[in-house]
Design an enzyme around this catalytic site. Structure first.
Site, PDB file in Angstrom:
ATOM      1  N   CYS A  26      44.305  32.865  43.354  1.00 61.09           N
ATOM      2  CA  CYS A  26      43.177  32.707  44.267  1.00 61.09           C
ATOM      3  C   CYS A  26      42.258  31.601  43.787  1.00 61.09           C
ATOM      4  O   CYS A  26      42.005  31.466  42.593  1.00 61.09           O
ATOM      5  CB  CYS A  26      42.373  33.993  44.339  1.00 61.09           C
ATOM      6  SG  CYS A  26      43.079  35.196  45.452  1.00 61.09           S
TER       7      CYS A  26
ATOM      8  N   TYR B 190      45.268  46.379  43.891  1.00 60.69           N
ATOM      9  CA  TYR B 190      44.955  46.189  45.308  1.00 60.69           C
ATOM     10  C   TYR B 190      45.617  47.298  46.138  1.00 60.69           C
ATOM     11  O   TYR B 190      46.186  48.236  45.593  1.00 60.69           O
ATOM     12  CB  TYR B 190      45.310  44.758  45.725  1.00 60.69           C
ATOM     13  CG  TYR B 190      44.447  43.755  44.965  1.00 60.69           C
ATOM     14  CD1 TYR B 190      43.058  43.732  45.162  1.00 60.69           C
ATOM     15  CD2 TYR B 190      44.977  42.906  44.004  1.00 60.69           C
ATOM     16  CE1 TYR B 190      42.246  42.860  44.446  1.00 60.69           C
ATOM     17  CE2 TYR B 190      44.160  42.032  43.282  1.00 60.69           C
ATOM     18  CZ  TYR B 190      42.795  42.016  43.500  1.00 60.69           C
ATOM     19  OH  TYR B 190      41.991  41.168  42.778  1.00 60.69           O
TER      20      TYR B 190
ATOM     21  N   LEU C 284      51.066  34.822  30.292  1.00 56.55           N
ATOM     22  CA  LEU C 284      51.055  34.023  29.071  1.00 56.55           C
ATOM     23  C   LEU C 284      52.445  33.551  28.661  1.00 56.55           C
ATOM     24  O   LEU C 284      52.818  33.596  27.505  1.00 56.55           O
ATOM     25  CB  LEU C 284      50.352  34.780  27.940  1.00 56.55           C
ATOM     26  CG  LEU C 284      48.840  34.974  28.155  1.00 56.55           C
ATOM     27  CD1 LEU C 284      48.219  35.797  27.027  1.00 56.55           C
ATOM     28  CD2 LEU C 284      48.121  33.621  28.273  1.00 56.55           C
TER      29      LEU C 284
ATOM     30  N   GLN D   7      52.089  34.955  49.215  1.00 53.71           N
ATOM     31  CA  GLN D   7      51.772  36.297  48.729  1.00 53.71           C
ATOM     32  C   GLN D   7      50.929  37.000  49.790  1.00 53.71           C
ATOM     33  O   GLN D   7      49.762  36.665  49.978  1.00 53.71           O
ATOM     34  CB  GLN D   7      51.007  36.262  47.401  1.00 53.71           C
ATOM     35  CG  GLN D   7      50.844  37.687  46.835  1.00 53.71           C
ATOM     36  CD  GLN D   7      50.005  37.781  45.581  1.00 53.71           C
ATOM     37  OE1 GLN D   7      48.914  37.209  45.522  1.00 53.71           O
ATOM     38  NE2 GLN D   7      50.491  38.492  44.582  1.00 53.71           N
TER      39      GLN D   7
ATOM     40  N   ARG E 252      48.176  30.079  34.559  1.00 49.87           N
ATOM     41  CA  ARG E 252      47.167  29.186  33.995  1.00 49.87           C
ATOM     42  C   ARG E 252      47.728  27.926  33.373  1.00 49.87           C
ATOM     43  O   ARG E 252      47.101  26.853  33.448  1.00 49.87           O
ATOM     44  CB  ARG E 252      46.303  29.967  32.991  1.00 49.87           C
ATOM     45  CG  ARG E 252      45.413  30.987  33.695  1.00 49.87           C
ATOM     46  CD  ARG E 252      44.910  32.052  32.762  1.00 49.87           C
ATOM     47  NE  ARG E 252      45.992  32.942  32.327  1.00 49.87           N
ATOM     48  CZ  ARG E 252      45.814  34.012  31.558  1.00 49.87           C
ATOM     49  NH1 ARG E 252      44.596  34.317  31.110  1.00 49.87           N
ATOM     50  NH2 ARG E 252      46.841  34.774  31.223  1.00 49.87           N
TER      51      ARG E 252
END
Ligand code: FNR
Length: 372
Positions: A32, A192, A315, A108, A338
């Protein structure tokens, strides 16, 4: 010739036809952005350049951020959606660009349920509920009450309300097809709505949508069935799950394996992205390099013999680390979050590091002098 599993194509099977072939096994995880300058759920130029750079950066598939199947299912007022024509047109523009760069496009599809109407991780803004004056709304979940401490109380969905949510997922899936997406990832993770129904931590319903595993998994199974029914049979359907709540008495890996096996056998699900957490505030999560890979490895083991492709996430940042995960059979693909933000060309860089021939690097021709 250098052998790399990461840069060996993989097929996400579909009920009919050859399935979806990805040029490599590096997938961009959904992320997001919360930066759109309007609150209409329409992907902006930002999303085009953000996702587009990952496609130009060599990834096999790019997954969009959590995309609301209805307005109240968005996490924040700034999330994108896929429930009206203008949103659909903007998604189509995105997909067209991703394809032009050789990447497959996954959307998604998400409903945030009782974690909706919140602003997580915004600079200068505390985590928490968005007030009505700032465009916030009241939320829904499995039962009445806050899903996590600090959130405002959600309203438990009636059976009619559940049917509307299921229909919203199906309607968004139709739009996803019209926009050209190759794959759908249902958002069943991170606390969610679908996860709120799966987990005994948040689903204390006593009707057929709660109670035992049969009841708590019913919403996930109905959503998968409704989406599969309208999503073309030659396109793969996947789901992201939190394989564990990291809490005693919560949702866990054996339940995840049973769910995915059932979704595969009964509803044609062929891809699972294995994340964790999101409910049960205060859960002790052992965050570190590849910390969710053991969860993916256990699912890969338990789902052997099914057509399900398992992707590991969390990670996974180094080329050799990703290669090792795949070469040792702990997963079939990796999702990168990330590390891709830091280096949108992560996949091309990883290919170069793993010794892929310069002439075969997944990169735009105009970058031929980049020096990989
Ligand atoms: C996320 N994550 C996430 N997950 C998801 O299922 N849907 C989403 O929309 C988002 N949004 C999001 C935004 C940002 C900025 C980050 C950093 C993360 C979680 C993400 O997909 C991934 O699972 C985690 O970040 C762990 O993987 P990495 O980042 O360690 O590779």
């Amino acid at each position: 010739v250098t052998m790399s599993v990461l840069f060996t194509p993989i097929t996400l099977p579909a009920p009919e036809g050859p399935g979806l072939v990805l040029r490599n096994r590096a997938i961009v995880a959904p992320m997001c952005q919360y930066v759109i300058d309007a609150e209409d759920g329409v992907p902006r130029d930002w999303h085009l350049q953000h996702l587009g750079s990952f496609a130009a950066g060599g990834f096999g598939m790019v997954t969009t951020e959590a995309t609301g199947v209805e307005a109240r299912g968005r996490i924040s007022p700034r999330d994108v959606g896929l429930y009206d024509d203008e949103q659909q047109r903007a998604h189509e523009r995105l997909v067209t660009f991703l394809h032009s760069q050789g990447a497959a496009a996954a959307v998604q599809l998400a409903h945030a349920g009782g974690k909706a109407s919140t602003f997580p991780w915004l600079p200068g803004q505390p985590d928490g509920t968005v007030p009505a004056a700032d465009g916030g709304w009241s939320t829904v979940s499995a039962v009445d009450g806050p899903v996590l401490p600090g959130l405002s109380a959600a309203a438990g969905l009636s059976r009619e309300g559940i049917a509307e949510v299921v229909a919203a997922f199906a309607a968004a899936a139709r739009r996803a097809d019209a926009a050209g997406y190759d794959a759908i990832q249902l958002h069943g993770a991170h606390g969610y709505l679908i996860h709120q129904f799966l987990s005994p931590l948040t689903n204390t319903r006593t009707d057929e949508y709660g109670g035992d595993e049969e009841g708590r998994t019913r919403l996930a199974r109905e959503v998968a069935a409704a989406v599969r029914a309208v999503w073309p049979a030659h396109k793969p359907l996947g789901i992201r799950i939190s394989a564990t709540d990291w809490v005693d008495g919560g949702w866990d890996v054996p339940a995840s394996a049973r769910l995915i096996r059932r979704l595969a056998e009964e509803h044609g699900v062929t891809w699972v992205d294995v994340s964790s957490g999101g409910l049960g505030g205060g859960a002790a999560i052992p965050v570190g390099p590849g910390y969710q890979v053991p969860l993916a490895a256990e699912l890969t083991r338990q789902l052997a013999g099914t057509p399900v492709v398992v992707s590991a996430v969390g990670l996974v940042e180094e080329a050799l680390q990703a290669e090792t995960i795949l070469a040792t059979g702990q997963a079939h693909a990796v999702s990168i979050g990330r590390a891709a933000l830091r280096d949108p060309h992560w996949a091309t860089s990883a290919a170069a590091r793993l010794g892929i021939d310069r002439t075969e690097l997944p990169r735009p021709p105009q970058y031929w002098r980049a020096g990989w």
